[in-house]
Scaffold this motif. Sequence first.
Motif, PDB file in Angstrom:
ATOM      1  N   LEU A   1       0.561   6.107  -3.222  1.00 13.81           N
ATOM      2  CA  LEU A   1       1.253   7.167  -2.929  1.00 13.81           C
ATOM      3  C   LEU A   1       1.245   7.595  -1.254  1.00 13.81           C
ATOM      4  CD1 LEU A   1       2.875   9.666  -3.687  1.00 13.81           C
ATOM      5  CD2 LEU A   1       1.011  10.586  -4.451  1.00 13.81           C
ATOM      6  N   ALA A   2      -0.133   7.560  -0.743  1.00 12.95           N
ATOM      7  CA  ALA A   2      -0.323   7.858   0.485  1.00 12.95           C
ATOM      8  C   ALA A   2       0.486   6.931   1.549  1.00 12.95           C
ATOM      9  CB  ALA A   2      -1.591   8.031   0.880  1.00 12.95           C
ATOM     10  N   LEU A   3       0.452   5.433   1.109  1.00 13.00           N
ATOM     11  CA  LEU A   3       0.897   4.727   2.042  1.00 13.00           C
ATOM     12  C   LEU A   3       2.565   4.739   1.981  1.00 13.00           C
ATOM     13  CD1 LEU A   3      -1.114   1.522   1.528  1.00 13.00           C
ATOM     14  CD2 LEU A   3      -1.304   3.243   3.437  1.00 13.00           C
ATOM     15  N   ARG A   4       3.105   5.151   0.892  1.00 12.51           N
ATOM     16  CA  ARG A   4       4.638   5.054   0.794  1.00 12.51           C
ATOM     17  C   ARG A   4       4.882   6.478   1.380  1.00 12.51           C
ATOM     18  NH1 ARG A   4       5.633   5.833  -4.924  1.00 12.51           N
ATOM     19  NH2 ARG A   4       3.355   5.605  -5.735  1.00 12.51           N
ATOM     20  N   TRP A   5       4.211   7.509   1.490  1.00 11.68           N
ATOM     21  CA  TRP A   5       4.683   8.416   2.291  1.00 11.68           C
ATOM     22  C   TRP A   5       4.632   8.178   3.832  1.00 11.68           C
ATOM     23  CZ3 TRP A   5       0.687  12.837  -0.048  1.00 11.68           C
ATOM     24  CH2 TRP A   5       1.330  13.393  -1.215  1.00 11.68           C
ATOM     25  N   VAL A   6       3.634   7.461   4.155  1.00 11.60           N
ATOM     26  CA  VAL A   6       3.593   6.885   5.533  1.00 11.60           C
ATOM     27  C   VAL A   6       4.851   6.165   6.148  1.00 11.60           C
ATOM     28  CG1 VAL A   6       2.203   5.771   7.525  1.00 11.60           C
ATOM     29  CG2 VAL A   6       1.204   7.165   5.551  1.00 11.60           C
ATOM     30  N   LEU A   7       5.050   5.135   5.029  1.00 10.29           N
ATOM     31  CA  LEU A   7       6.190   4.431   5.363  1.00 10.29           C
ATOM     32  C   LEU A   7       7.454   5.282   5.413  1.00 10.29           C
ATOM     33  CD1 LEU A   7       5.636   1.223   3.250  1.00 10.29           C
ATOM     34  CD2 LEU A   7       5.207   1.430   5.708  1.00 10.29           C
ATOM     35  N   MET A   8       7.892   6.087   4.290  1.00  7.62           N
ATOM     36  CA  MET A   8       9.072   6.766   4.418  1.00  7.62           C
ATOM     37  C   MET A   8       9.231   7.889   5.483  1.00  7.62           C
ATOM     38  SD  MET A   8      12.041   7.190   3.178  1.00  7.62           S
ATOM     39  CE  MET A   8      11.865   6.238   1.648  1.00  7.62           C
ATOM     40  N   GLY A   9       8.044   8.291   5.650  1.00  5.01           N
ATOM     41  CA  GLY A   9       7.926   9.372   6.622  1.00  5.01           C
ATOM     42  C   GLY A   9       8.122   8.923   8.275  1.00  5.01           C
TER      43      GLY A   9
ATOM     44  N   MET B   1       0.407  -2.743   9.343  1.00  7.05           N
ATOM     45  CA  MET B   1      -0.691  -2.892   8.225  1.00  7.05           C
ATOM     46  C   MET B   1      -0.541  -1.923   7.204  1.00  7.05           C
ATOM     47  SD  MET B   1      -3.409  -4.183   7.083  1.00  7.05           S
ATOM     48  CE  MET B   1      -3.680  -5.323   8.346  1.00  7.05           C
ATOM     49  N   VAL B   2       0.102  -0.696   7.489  1.00 10.49           N
ATOM     50  CA  VAL B   2       0.217   0.341   6.495  1.00 10.49           C
ATOM     51  C   VAL B   2       1.426  -0.325   5.442  1.00 10.49           C
ATOM     52  CG1 VAL B   2       1.333   2.350   5.684  1.00 10.49           C
ATOM     53  CG2 VAL B   2      -0.046   2.265   7.704  1.00 10.49           C
ATOM     54  N   ALA B   3       2.638  -1.060   5.835  1.00 11.71           N
ATOM     55  CA  ALA B   3       3.412  -1.681   5.122  1.00 11.71           C
ATOM     56  C   ALA B   3       2.720  -2.625   4.133  1.00 11.71           C
ATOM     57  CB  ALA B   3       4.480  -2.347   5.964  1.00 11.71           C
ATOM     58  N   LEU B   4       1.852  -3.538   4.872  1.00 15.17           N
ATOM     59  CA  LEU B   4       1.222  -4.859   4.146  1.00 15.17           C
ATOM     60  C   LEU B   4       0.196  -4.289   2.877  1.00 15.17           C
ATOM     61  CD1 LEU B   4       0.385  -7.555   3.493  1.00 15.17           C
ATOM     62  CD2 LEU B   4      -1.232  -7.526   5.274  1.00 15.17           C
ATOM     63  N   LEU B   5      -0.434  -3.109   3.374  1.00 15.52           N
ATOM     64  CA  LEU B   5      -1.150  -2.646   2.094  1.00 15.52           C
ATOM     65  C   LEU B   5      -0.522  -1.877   1.057  1.00 15.52           C
ATOM     66  CD1 LEU B   5      -4.034  -0.915   4.587  1.00 15.52           C
ATOM     67  CD2 LEU B   5      -4.126  -2.906   2.989  1.00 15.52           C
TER      68      LEU B   5
ATOM     69  N   ARG C   1       9.920  -0.997 -12.732  1.00 13.05           N
ATOM     70  CA  ARG C   1      10.536  -2.267 -11.694  1.00 13.05           C
ATOM     71  C   ARG C   1      11.384  -1.834 -10.524  1.00 13.05           C
ATOM     72  NH1 ARG C   1      14.096  -6.630 -14.844  1.00 13.05           N
ATOM     73  NH2 ARG C   1      15.574  -4.549 -14.847  1.00 13.05           N
ATOM     74  N   ASN C   2      12.513  -1.058 -10.991  1.00 10.92           N
ATOM     75  CA  ASN C   2      13.336  -0.690  -9.961  1.00 10.92           C
ATOM     76  C   ASN C   2      12.669   0.187  -8.864  1.00 10.92           C
ATOM     77  OD1 ASN C   2      15.365  -1.627 -11.323  1.00 10.92           O
ATOM     78  ND2 ASN C   2      16.223   0.456 -12.217  1.00 10.92           N
ATOM     79  N   ARG C   3      11.881   1.069  -8.969  1.00  5.05           N
ATOM     80  CA  ARG C   3      10.859   1.760  -8.008  1.00  5.05           C
ATOM     81  C   ARG C   3       9.907   0.781  -7.131  1.00  5.05           C
ATOM     82  NH1 ARG C   3       7.650   6.885  -9.667  1.00  5.05           N
ATOM     83  NH2 ARG C   3       7.548   7.109  -7.468  1.00  5.05           N
ATOM     84  N   ALA C   4       9.439  -0.189  -7.837  1.00  2.57           N
ATOM     85  CA  ALA C   4       8.520  -1.141  -7.457  1.00  2.57           C
ATOM     86  C   ALA C   4       9.231  -2.002  -6.294  1.00  2.57           C
ATOM     87  CB  ALA C   4       7.925  -2.084  -8.400  1.00  2.57           C
ATOM     88  N   ILE C   5      10.480  -2.400  -6.916  1.00  2.00           N
ATOM     89  CA  ILE C   5      11.271  -3.426  -6.097  1.00  2.00           C
ATOM     90  C   ILE C   5      12.026  -2.686  -4.566  1.00  2.00           C
ATOM     91  CG2 ILE C   5      13.640  -4.556  -5.955  1.00  2.00           C
ATOM     92  CD1 ILE C   5      13.388  -5.425  -8.791  1.00  2.00           C
ATOM     93  N   GLY C   6      12.421  -1.122  -5.125  1.00  2.00           N
ATOM     94  CA  GLY C   6      12.640  -0.361  -4.035  1.00  2.00           C
ATOM     95  C   GLY C   6      11.558  -0.236  -2.824  1.00  2.00           C
ATOM     96  N   TRP C   7      10.534   0.130  -3.176  1.00  2.00           N
ATOM     97  CA  TRP C   7       9.357   0.305  -2.134  1.00  2.00           C
ATOM     98  C   TRP C   7       8.863  -1.038  -1.677  1.00  2.00           C
ATOM     99  CZ3 TRP C   7       8.645   4.793   0.048  1.00  2.00           C
ATOM    100  CH2 TRP C   7       8.783   5.869  -0.772  1.00  2.00           C
ATOM    101  N   THR C   8       8.935  -1.814  -2.442  1.00  2.00           N
ATOM    102  CA  THR C   8       8.591  -3.128  -1.750  1.00  2.00           C
ATOM    103  C   THR C   8       9.881  -3.605  -0.587  1.00  2.00           C
ATOM    104  OG1 THR C   8       7.676  -4.066  -3.733  1.00  2.00           O
ATOM    105  CG2 THR C   8       8.337  -5.820  -2.265  1.00  2.00           C
ATOM    106  N   VAL C   9      10.848  -3.534  -0.794  1.00  2.00           N
ATOM    107  CA  VAL C   9      12.026  -3.589   0.087  1.00  2.00           C
ATOM    108  C   VAL C   9      11.758  -2.815   1.241  1.00  2.00           C
ATOM    109  CG1 VAL C   9      14.461  -3.474   0.588  1.00  2.00           C
ATOM    110  CG2 VAL C   9      13.793  -4.407  -1.577  1.00  2.00           C
TER     111      VAL C   9
END
Length: 448
Positions: A113-121, A178-182, A198-206
């Motif tokens: 959750l924290a890393l996804r916040w950083v990526l989207m932000g 590195m945030v993206a890799l983690l 699955r769709n959320r996992a694929i979306g965040w991986t993209v």
Amino acid sequence: MPEREAFAFGATILFVLFAGDAVPNTLTWVGAGLLWAAAGVWATTIIVRARPPLTRTPRALWLFLAWCLVSVVWSHWRFATISSLAVQVICAGAAFAIASTLTWRRITDALSLALRWVLMGSLLFEAFVAVVLRHPIAPAWTDYGDRKIPDAFYFSRAELFTGGRIQGLPGNANLLAMVALLAVIAVAVQYAEGRLRRNRAIGWTVVALVVLALTRSSTVLAAGLVVLVALAVALWIRRVPTERRTPRYLAVAVGAVVVAVLGFLARGQVSELLGKGSDATGRGVIWERVIGLIQEHTVVGWGWIGYWWPGIPTLADLAHRKGVTYLQAHDAYLDVWMQTGVIGLAIFVVYVVTTLSRSWASATRIGYDASLSPRPFDPVSLLPLLVVVALLVQSVAESRLLYQGNWVLFALIAIKTRIVLVGEEPVSAGDGPRTPPARREFRTPARR
């Protein structure tokens, strides 16, 4: 200790630390200090209320911090040593609070959750700068006037659509990569555990892969390749019983030696291939100068400081490149050696190796339930190994393992693997696989 508060604390701490320079760049250093102090108080209250025991925690971590404290006696920057060590201990305390109050699966959720916040932000921030402002922006605590300043000094260079490397919230392309890799690691583990659709996992991986492409960090690219190799080897080893693993371990050892020798002999070509140049983008010069300092105080070092303070002439005048003063050795182990001497380095290496060893055991050991029956494979058991490998590869070219998010995340895994391995942790009803929507009716008792 309420699990909801523990989870909120873990996600918040990891977000704030991996957001990096976004905190002082937007709140100024005074605001950042107040925010970090509040986080430290929160961590303290959690430890006081939860009262977790220190008995099953890594002694090497506390011994290293103790040696850093002892270095105050001969430190050449005594005030900086005391201040930096206080921050280091508080961060270790935050890692201890998270590791003691959350299960492995909830730690995975908080990290993801924290890393996804950083990526989207980071993407939203770069889009705002590139589309609305349309010019580079400097940190809020600076005022350069009309002077021409190096690109590295900007918070964002507004290069989202110009082909340049984006920096995102961390303010640095390599750190954002590195945030993206983690994030890829955490999301993949969540999906394998059935904790992310699955769709959320694929979306965040993209999203993470897009960030990796926009940052173009060769260091993180190398870390990603090593992570894939570690994943393949761990799964290969795990496929056979413990008593039949010796031949495979020997094959892995021989392969590692061959790769290490070839890598050393072709280090210049590899660096050129990764776009770093023959001296790893100036790191060779920095390493030579740091080694010069090491030779002056080899045994006990110059005194702990962590991230170099710009006001200390010995360090501020050490590494200059293209108008930028670099405040780290760009190698965690050289940094530790220079600051704490060969004694501190030995303790730190023990801390790193034992953490890696426990992470490997978590990924490969077969767990058993109360009836001594083998437990099914838990994908979350791979998380410690993959994260530790990624952080250790980066630590060869960056000193981030010694502070901020990398320090807390590594300490978190070190402490949690010492408390309990994934395969030995009792299954909790609160962190089991999430039920698909079509089957949620089975969560409630059937009506008679």
